[in-house]
Scaffold this active site. Structure first.
Site, PDB file in Angstrom:
ATOM      1  N   LYS A  79      55.042  25.849  32.612  1.00 34.59           N
ATOM      2  CA  LYS A  79      53.857  24.796  33.153  1.00 34.59           C
ATOM      3  C   LYS A  79      54.089  24.764  34.826  1.00 34.59           C
ATOM      4  O   LYS A  79      55.977  24.263  34.906  1.00 34.59           O
ATOM      5  CB  LYS A  79      53.265  23.602  32.282  1.00 34.59           C
ATOM      6  CG  LYS A  79      52.138  22.790  32.728  1.00 34.59           C
ATOM      7  CD  LYS A  79      51.656  22.254  32.283  1.00 34.59           C
ATOM      8  CE  LYS A  79      50.848  20.706  33.146  1.00 34.59           C
ATOM      9  NZ  LYS A  79      50.336  19.320  32.156  1.00 34.59           N
ATOM     10  N   SER A 154      45.743  18.887  30.824  1.00 38.38           N
ATOM     11  CA  SER A 154      45.752  20.279  31.933  1.00 38.38           C
ATOM     12  C   SER A 154      46.541  20.569  31.986  1.00 38.38           C
ATOM     13  O   SER A 154      46.624  21.128  32.706  1.00 38.38           O
ATOM     14  CB  SER A 154      46.334  19.441  33.062  1.00 38.38           C
ATOM     15  OG  SER A 154      47.369  18.709  32.310  1.00 38.38           O
ATOM     16  N   SER A 178      46.885  16.809  27.190  1.00 39.96           N
ATOM     17  CA  SER A 178      46.868  17.816  28.132  1.00 39.96           C
ATOM     18  C   SER A 178      47.707  19.013  27.700  1.00 39.96           C
ATOM     19  O   SER A 178      47.525  20.179  27.759  1.00 39.96           O
ATOM     20  CB  SER A 178      47.818  17.139  29.426  1.00 39.96           C
ATOM     21  OG  SER A 178      46.454  16.231  30.353  1.00 39.96           O
TER      22      SER A 178
END
Length: 227
Positions: A79, A154, A178
Site C-alpha cells: 500500500k 482505504s 481500511s
C-alpha cells in the site's frame, strides 16, 4: 495449473523442489498485472525491473540451497502509505508526488528480510481518508469481481491486487476499517492486528493512536505467514 492462483505455501514448496523459479513466478504475476490492470487499476506504480532483479537474487539462493525465509520468492504488493527508502511514496496524493523517503517502514523491511519480492505500490484513498478507493488523486480502483463496483477502502488497491491474482499477498493499513472493508468487498482474507502488534514505523500517519499495519491474502494461512 495457474501458479498465480496457488497459495504461498504451495508456491514455496514448488520453489524448494526447484520445479519453478522465483523469476517464473514473478513473470506470471507481472503478466497477470499486464492483462488485468487496464480494468482493475489496483496499482499506482509497478516495479517490474526491481521485482525481476530481486527474483534473480532469490533464485541464486535456491541454487545454493540456502534458506529463503517465510516469504522467500513470493511476489507481494505494498500500500502506498508505507515508506520505502528511495521509492516514491505518495499516499495517493499529488501533495507528496515525487517524495522519496530516507528510510523503509519496519513492516516492509521485515518482509524483504523474509525473502518477499515487491512488485509494486497499490492505490488507496488519499492519505487513507476514505472507504471506497474512489478518492485517489491518481484514479479509481475497481472491484476485480465486478468492475462496476468498488473494492472498499482505504486499502482497496491492496485487496484488489490480491483478489485479481496480481499478488499473492499485500500490505494494508487500518484506522477505521481500511483493511476489514476491502477484504470483505473483494472476498479475500484481511488481518487488522491488535494495536502495537506490528510496528507503525514508516507508516504515514492518519491517526497514530488508531493506525495499524496489516495484510491481505487469499487464504488464512497465507495471511498468518504475512503477519
Amino acid at each position: 495449473m495457474q501458479l498465480n492462483t496457488l497459495s504461498i505455501t504451495e508456491i514455496k514448496s514448488l520453489l524448494k523442489r526447484k520445479e519453478v523459479s522465483a523469476k517464473e513466478v514473478t513473470l506470471l504475476i507481472l503478466d497477470a498485472i499486464e492483462k488485468t490492470e487496464g480494468q482493475v487499476k489496483a496499482y499506482l506504480r509497478i516495479d517490474a525491473e526491481g521485482a525481476l532483479k530481486r527474483a534473480g537474487e532469490i533464485d541464486a539462493k535456491i541454487a545454493r540451497n540456502e534458506e529463503l525465509g517465510a516469504l522467500g520468492g513470493i511476489p507481494i504488493s505494498v500500500k502506498d502509505v508505507l515508506s520505502v527508502k528511495g521509492q516514491e511514496t505518495t499516499c495517493a496524493s499529488k501533495i507528496l508526488k515525487g517524495y522519496k523517503p530516507p528510510y523503509t517502514a519496519t513492516s516492509v523491511l521485515k518482509s524483504l528480510n523474509a525473502g518477499a519480492i515487491h512488485v509494486g505500490r497499490t492505490n488507496m484513498d488519499e492519505f487513507a481518508m476514505g472507504s471506497s478507493t474512489e478518492n485517489s488523486a491518481f484514479g479509481v480502483t475497481r472491484n476485480p469481481w465486478d468492475i462496476e463496483r468498488i473494492p472498499g477502502g482505504s486499502s482497496g488497491g491492496s485487496a484488489a491486487s490480491v483478489a485479481a491474482c496480481e499478488a499473492f499477498a499485500s500490505f494494508g493499513s487500518d484506522t477505521g476499517g481500511s483493511i476489514r472493508l476491502p477484504a470483505s468487498f473483494c472476498g479475500v482474507v484481511g488481518i487488522k492486528p491488535t494495536y502495537g502488534r506490528v510496528s507503525r514505523y514508516g507508516l504515514i500517519a492518519y491517526a497514530s493512536s488508531l493506525d495499524q499495519v496489516g495484510c491481505f491474502a487469499r487464504r488464512v494461512a497465507d495471511c498468518a505467514l504475512m503477519l
